[in-house]
Write a protein that holds these residues in place. Structure first.
Motif, mmCIF file in Angstrom:
data_model
loop_
_atom_site.group_PDB
_atom_site.id
_atom_site.type_symbol
_atom_site.label_atom_id
_atom_site.label_comp_id
_atom_site.label_asym_id
_atom_site.label_seq_id
_atom_site.Cartn_x
_atom_site.Cartn_y
_atom_site.Cartn_z
ATOM 1 N N CYS A 59 0.992 15.061 -13.475
ATOM 2 C CA CYS A 59 -0.284 15.518 -14.045
ATOM 3 C C CYS A 59 -0.961 14.443 -14.895
ATOM 4 N N ARG A 60 -0.960 13.218 -14.386
ATOM 5 C CA ARG A 60 -1.607 12.119 -15.090
ATOM 6 C C ARG A 60 -3.122 12.277 -15.031
ATOM 7 N N SER A 61 -3.803 11.498 -15.806
ATOM 8 C CA SER A 61 -5.262 11.545 -15.908
ATOM 9 C C SER A 61 -5.922 11.359 -14.537
ATOM 10 N N CYS A 62 -6.884 12.217 -14.264
ATOM 11 C CA CYS A 62 -7.625 12.123 -12.995
ATOM 12 C C CYS A 62 -8.319 10.773 -12.865
ATOM 13 N N SER A 63 -8.838 10.264 -13.962
ATOM 14 C CA SER A 63 -9.525 8.969 -13.886
ATOM 15 C C SER A 63 -8.551 7.851 -13.511
ATOM 16 N N ASP A 64 -7.335 7.913 -14.040
ATOM 17 C CA ASP A 64 -6.316 6.920 -13.670
ATOM 18 C C ASP A 64 -5.965 7.035 -12.188
ATOM 19 N N ILE B 184 0.840 -1.207 0.000
ATOM 20 C CA ILE B 184 0.000 0.000 0.000
ATOM 21 C C ILE B 184 0.868 1.248 0.000
ATOM 22 N N GLU B 185 1.938 1.223 0.778
ATOM 23 C CA GLU B 185 2.865 2.362 0.817
ATOM 24 C C GLU B 185 3.429 2.647 -0.575
ATOM 25 N N GLY B 186 3.780 1.599 -1.285
ATOM 26 C CA GLY B 186 4.274 1.769 -2.652
ATOM 27 C C GLY B 186 3.206 2.318 -3.582
ATOM 28 N N GLN B 187 1.970 1.851 -3.405
ATOM 29 C CA GLN B 187 0.872 2.357 -4.227
ATOM 30 C C GLN B 187 0.657 3.850 -3.974
ATOM 31 N N VAL B 188 0.735 4.267 -2.713
ATOM 32 C CA VAL B 188 0.542 5.688 -2.385
ATOM 33 C C VAL B 188 1.650 6.519 -3.021
ATOM 34 N N ARG B 189 2.873 6.031 -2.939
ATOM 35 C CA ARG B 189 3.975 6.767 -3.594
ATOM 36 C C ARG B 189 3.745 6.859 -5.101
ATOM 37 N N GLY B 190 3.227 5.782 -5.676
ATOM 38 C CA GLY B 190 2.937 5.785 -7.105
ATOM 39 C C GLY B 190 1.878 6.812 -7.477
ATOM 40 N N VAL B 191 0.862 6.935 -6.660
ATOM 41 C CA VAL B 191 -0.191 7.921 -6.924
ATOM 42 C C VAL B 191 0.369 9.330 -6.770
ATOM 43 N N ALA B 192 1.212 9.550 -5.776
ATOM 44 C CA ALA B 192 1.827 10.874 -5.620
ATOM 45 C C ALA B 192 2.624 11.234 -6.878
ATOM 46 N N LYS B 193 3.331 10.256 -7.409
ATOM 47 C CA LYS B 193 4.099 10.500 -8.634
ATOM 48 C C LYS B 193 3.161 10.800 -9.810
ATOM 49 N N LEU C 239 -6.544 5.230 -6.439
ATOM 50 C CA LEU C 239 -7.005 5.545 -5.081
ATOM 51 C C LEU C 239 -8.037 4.531 -4.604
ATOM 52 N N ALA C 240 -8.899 4.093 -5.516
ATOM 53 C CA ALA C 240 -9.888 3.070 -5.158
ATOM 54 C C ALA C 240 -9.189 1.759 -4.800
ATOM 55 N N ALA C 241 -8.149 1.426 -5.523
ATOM 56 C CA ALA C 241 -7.386 0.209 -5.225
ATOM 57 C C ALA C 241 -6.717 0.316 -3.850
ATOM 58 N N ILE C 242 -6.196 1.491 -3.540
ATOM 59 C CA ILE C 242 -5.567 1.709 -2.230
ATOM 60 C C ILE C 242 -6.605 1.581 -1.125
ATOM 61 N N ALA D 138 -9.364 -0.096 -1.132
ATOM 62 C CA ALA D 138 -9.743 -1.503 -0.989
ATOM 63 C C ALA D 138 -8.658 -2.292 -0.258
ATOM 64 N N ALA D 139 -7.401 -2.003 -0.564
ATOM 65 C CA ALA D 139 -6.298 -2.705 0.095
ATOM 66 C C ALA D 139 -6.244 -2.373 1.583
ATOM 67 N N VAL D 140 -6.436 -1.107 1.923
ATOM 68 C CA VAL D 140 -6.453 -0.695 3.334
ATOM 69 C C VAL D 140 -7.622 -1.372 4.049
ATOM 70 N N SER D 141 -8.747 -1.459 3.394
ATOM 71 C CA SER D 141 -9.917 -2.097 3.982
ATOM 72 C C SER D 141 -9.643 -3.578 4.270
ATOM 73 N N ARG D 142 -8.962 -4.254 3.350
ATOM 74 C CA ARG D 142 -8.631 -5.670 3.567
ATOM 75 C C ARG D 142 -7.682 -5.848 4.741
ATOM 76 N N VAL D 143 -6.690 -4.978 4.861
ATOM 77 C CA VAL D 143 -5.774 -5.051 5.997
ATOM 78 C C VAL D 143 -6.542 -4.790 7.290
ATOM 79 N N GLY D 144 -7.397 -3.790 7.282
ATOM 80 C CA GLY D 144 -8.193 -3.491 8.463
ATOM 81 C C GLY D 144 -9.072 -4.659 8.870
ATOM 82 N N ALA D 145 -9.673 -5.327 7.904
ATOM 83 C CA ALA D 145 -10.523 -6.476 8.199
ATOM 84 C C ALA D 145 -9.706 -7.611 8.812
ATOM 85 N N THR D 146 -8.502 -7.799 8.324
ATOM 86 C CA THR D 146 -7.624 -8.838 8.869
ATOM 87 C C THR D 146 -7.267 -8.540 10.324
#
Length: 114
Positions: A56-61, A42-51, A66-69, A71-79
């Protein structure tokens, strides 16, 4: 958004390596490793989104990532939540306490998570 107050006291966690041997200790090590691996991903995904934002990448991308992040945080929280709930119930049973007495605390924690 206001920050939640954090406490400095440390509680035992089912994610800790509490004992050195046996199947329970192995289960704890595996769970801790799984949670840490997910958090690092998740930390790597967040860094990727910051990049992506910096570039100035597409907002939809960005929203998709962000939705993937989320969902991943939610799965960790559930665990972690499931681990905590199981530990509380096991402790109550072991101490011959009524599990129903712990239910309000578990429900309150579940509501915070969801």
């Amino acid at each position: 958004m206001p920050r939640q107050k954090t406490t400095n006291h440390r509680r035992e966690s089912c994610l800790e390596k509490q004992d050195t041997g046996g199947p329970q200790a192995e289960k704890q090590r595996l769970l801790q490793g799984e949670v840490l691996a997910r958090l690092k991903k998740i930390e790597g995904q967040v860094r990727g989104v910051a990049k992506m934002v910096e570039e100035c990448r597409s907002c939809s991308d960005i929203v998709i990532q962000l939705a993937a992040i989320r969902a991943a945080v939610s799965r960790v929280g559930a665990t972690v939540l499931a681990c905590h709930m199981a530990e509380k119930i096991e402790n109550d049973v072991r101490a011959e306490r009524d599990v129903m007495d712990t239910l309000p605390e578990l429900l309150a924690l579940f509501k915070k998570f969801s």
